[in-house]
Design an enzyme around this catalytic site. Structure first.
Site, PDB file in Angstrom:
ATOM      1  N   GLY A  53       0.778  -1.247   0.000  1.00 13.27           N
ATOM      2  CA  GLY A  53       0.000   0.000   0.000  1.00 13.27           C
ATOM      3  C   GLY A  53       0.805   1.290   0.000  1.00 13.27           C
ATOM      4  O   GLY A  53       0.377   2.298  -0.555  1.00 13.27           O
ATOM      5  N   GLU A  79       4.575   5.068   5.631  1.00  6.79           N
ATOM      6  CA  GLU A  79       3.304   4.328   5.601  1.00  6.79           C
ATOM      7  C   GLU A  79       2.223   5.156   4.917  1.00  6.79           C
ATOM      8  O   GLU A  79       2.177   6.382   5.073  1.00  6.79           O
ATOM      9  CB  GLU A  79       2.846   4.013   7.035  1.00  6.79           C
ATOM     10  CG  GLU A  79       3.282   2.653   7.529  1.00  6.79           C
ATOM     11  CD  GLU A  79       2.483   1.493   6.920  1.00  6.79           C
ATOM     12  OE1 GLU A  79       2.096   1.564   5.735  1.00  6.79           O
ATOM     13  OE2 GLU A  79       2.246   0.518   7.634  1.00  6.79           O
ATOM     14  N   ASP A  80       1.348   4.503   4.208  1.00  5.72           N
ATOM     15  CA  ASP A  80       0.225   5.218   3.594  1.00  5.72           C
ATOM     16  C   ASP A  80      -0.832   5.575   4.640  1.00  5.72           C
ATOM     17  O   ASP A  80      -1.331   6.688   4.681  1.00  5.72           O
ATOM     18  CB  ASP A  80      -0.395   4.394   2.448  1.00  5.72           C
ATOM     19  CG  ASP A  80      -0.717   2.967   2.856  1.00  5.72           C
ATOM     20  OD1 ASP A  80      -0.254   2.505   3.921  1.00  5.72           O
ATOM     21  OD2 ASP A  80      -1.440   2.285   2.110  1.00  5.72           O
ATOM     22  N   ASP A 101      -3.954   2.752  11.012  1.00 10.39           N
ATOM     23  CA  ASP A 101      -5.289   2.521  11.579  1.00 10.39           C
ATOM     24  C   ASP A 101      -5.171   2.081  13.034  1.00 10.39           C
ATOM     25  O   ASP A 101      -5.087   2.896  13.925  1.00 10.39           O
ATOM     26  CB  ASP A 101      -6.004   1.417  10.785  1.00 10.39           C
ATOM     27  CG  ASP A 101      -6.668   1.947   9.543  1.00 10.39           C
ATOM     28  OD1 ASP A 101      -7.011   3.140   9.516  1.00 10.39           O
ATOM     29  OD2 ASP A 101      -6.850   1.183   8.600  1.00 10.39           O
ATOM     30  N   LEU A 158       2.414  -1.101  12.370  1.00 11.51           N
ATOM     31  CA  LEU A 158       3.580  -0.269  12.678  1.00 11.51           C
ATOM     32  C   LEU A 158       4.236  -0.702  13.979  1.00 11.51           C
ATOM     33  O   LEU A 158       5.470  -0.725  14.082  1.00 11.51           O
ATOM     34  CB  LEU A 158       3.140   1.180  12.839  1.00 11.51           C
ATOM     35  CG  LEU A 158       3.468   2.154  11.730  1.00 11.51           C
ATOM     36  CD1 LEU A 158       3.090   3.550  12.143  1.00 11.51           C
ATOM     37  CD2 LEU A 158       4.952   2.096  11.369  1.00 11.51           C
ATOM     38  N   ASP A 217      -6.107  -0.459  -1.227  1.00 13.34           N
ATOM     39  CA  ASP A 217      -6.943  -1.329  -2.058  1.00 13.34           C
ATOM     40  C   ASP A 217      -8.225  -1.769  -1.369  1.00 13.34           C
ATOM     41  O   ASP A 217      -8.407  -1.625  -0.161  1.00 13.34           O
ATOM     42  CB  ASP A 217      -6.158  -2.582  -2.435  1.00 13.34           C
ATOM     43  CG  ASP A 217      -6.008  -3.540  -1.249  1.00 13.34           C
ATOM     44  OD1 ASP A 217      -5.630  -3.083  -0.152  1.00 13.34           O
ATOM     45  OD2 ASP A 217      -6.300  -4.741  -1.417  1.00 13.34           O
ATOM     46  N   ARG A 271      -5.866   0.546  -6.208  1.00 17.66           N
ATOM     47  CA  ARG A 271      -4.597   1.106  -5.734  1.00 17.66           C
ATOM     48  C   ARG A 271      -4.096   2.222  -6.644  1.00 17.66           C
ATOM     49  O   ARG A 271      -3.373   3.109  -6.213  1.00 17.66           O
ATOM     50  CB  ARG A 271      -3.519   0.018  -5.656  1.00 17.66           C
ATOM     51  CG  ARG A 271      -3.712  -0.988  -4.529  1.00 17.66           C
ATOM     52  CD  ARG A 271      -2.419  -1.759  -4.325  1.00 17.66           C
ATOM     53  NE  ARG A 271      -2.607  -3.045  -3.673  1.00 17.66           N
ATOM     54  CZ  ARG A 271      -2.574  -3.233  -2.361  1.00 17.66           C
ATOM     55  NH1 ARG A 271      -2.414  -2.205  -1.561  1.00 17.66           N
ATOM     56  NH2 ARG A 271      -2.729  -4.426  -1.850  1.00 17.66           N
TER      57      ARG A 271
HETATM   58  C1  PRP Z   1      -2.495  -1.347   5.306  1.00 19.12           C
HETATM   59  C2  PRP Z   1      -1.585  -0.145   5.342  1.00 19.12           C
HETATM   60  C3  PRP Z   1      -0.824  -0.319   6.622  1.00 19.12           C
HETATM   61  C4  PRP Z   1      -1.768  -1.090   7.514  1.00 19.12           C
HETATM   62  C5  PRP Z   1      -2.339  -0.178   8.551  1.00 19.12           C
HETATM   63  O1  PRP Z   1      -1.819  -2.423   4.740  1.00 19.12           O
HETATM   64  O2  PRP Z   1      -0.744  -0.086   4.223  1.00 19.12           O
HETATM   65  O3  PRP Z   1       0.372  -1.034   6.434  1.00 19.12           O
HETATM   66  O4  PRP Z   1      -2.827  -1.602   6.678  1.00 19.12           O
HETATM   67  O5  PRP Z   1      -3.257  -0.865   9.355  1.00 19.12           O
HETATM   68  P1  PRP Z   1      -3.107  -1.003  10.927  1.00 19.12           P
HETATM   69  O6  PRP Z   1      -2.652   0.319  11.470  1.00 19.12           O
HETATM   70  O7  PRP Z   1      -4.507  -1.344  11.362  1.00 19.12           O
HETATM   71  O8  PRP Z   1      -2.151  -2.104  11.229  1.00 19.12           O
HETATM   72  P2  PRP Z   1      -2.524  -3.792   4.369  1.00 19.12           P
HETATM   73  O9  PRP Z   1      -2.348  -4.752   5.507  1.00 19.12           O
HETATM   74  O10 PRP Z   1      -3.934  -3.526   3.923  1.00 19.12           O
HETATM   75  O11 PRP Z   1      -1.660  -4.348   3.179  1.00 19.12           O
HETATM   76  P3  PRP Z   1      -1.239  -3.611   1.808  1.00 19.12           P
HETATM   77  O12 PRP Z   1      -0.184  -2.622   2.175  1.00 19.12           O
HETATM   78  O13 PRP Z   1      -0.708  -4.703   0.938  1.00 19.12           O
HETATM   79  O14 PRP Z   1      -2.468  -2.951   1.236  1.00 19.12           O
END
Ligand code: PRP
Length: 181
Positions: free
Chosen positions: A50, A101-102, A105, A110, A161, A167
């Protein structure tokens, strides 16, 4: 606005961050990072997949000699213990590491990543996140460079995504409530 388009997709409710807003944010963050890391050996670490789009734009606003490295971990929520699927290619010992990071949540991704990286003795370790969806936070993670706080809605685009799609949208869009249940 040049390059701006809205896909006609029944799943998407509205655009939340336009290309211009994202570009301004990347520029602002890149300027700060450039000032803070001048003279230091900087590695931008990004989690696949992401963060790729944000990293690509952000790194072009960081006017320093830097390196990029990538990691992939299995997603939280899959029911299994989180593990490293792809590790960094280079040793970060003694280097200044900035995790890009994008979106943050729950913060669990992280929190895990920072724990792993801290164990490798970097000179410093910090986080730059484009979006902070603080309402969902479970783990308290430090975000030194925060782009924008966003409300508790489901978003796609600019790297994020839904079932692998969206994406490549150049903006961040809100998904309709009924799609997410
Ligand atoms: C997304 C995003 C972060 C993570 C954040 O990745 O890129 O890495 O979720 O979520 P959190 O703070 O609740 O842990 P995802 O797991 O969807 O995978 P991707 O990067 O392949 O889209």
């Amino acid at each position: 606005m040049s390059g701006y388009y809205t896909i006609h997709d029944p799943l998407i409710e509205r655009v939340m961050l336009t290309e211009d807003e994202i570009a301004e944010t990347c520029e602002r963050l890149g300027r700060r990072i450039t000032e803070d890391y001048r003279g230091k050996e900087l590695v931008l670490v990004s989690l696949l997949r992401g963060s790729l789009v944000f990293l690509a734009d952000l790194c072009r606003h960081v006017q320093l000699d830097l390196k990029l490295d990538f990691m992939a971990i299995s997603s939280y929520g899959s029911g299994e213990a989180v593990r490293i699927v792809k590790d960094l290619d280079e040793d970060i010992g003694g280097k200044h590491v900035l995790v890009v990071e994008d979106i943050v949540d729950t913060g669990l991704t992280l929190h895990y990543l920072l724990g792993v990286l801290a164990g490798r003795s970097p000179a410093s370790l910090a986080v730059c996140a484009l979006m902070d969806r603080r309402a969902r936070r479970i783990a308290d993670v430090p975000i030194a460079y925060r782009g924008l706080e966003i409300p508790d809605v489901f978003v796609v685009g600019y790297g994020i995504d839904l079932g692998g799609r969206y994406r490549n949208l150049p903006y961040v869009a809100v998904v309709r409530d009924e799609v997410m249940g």
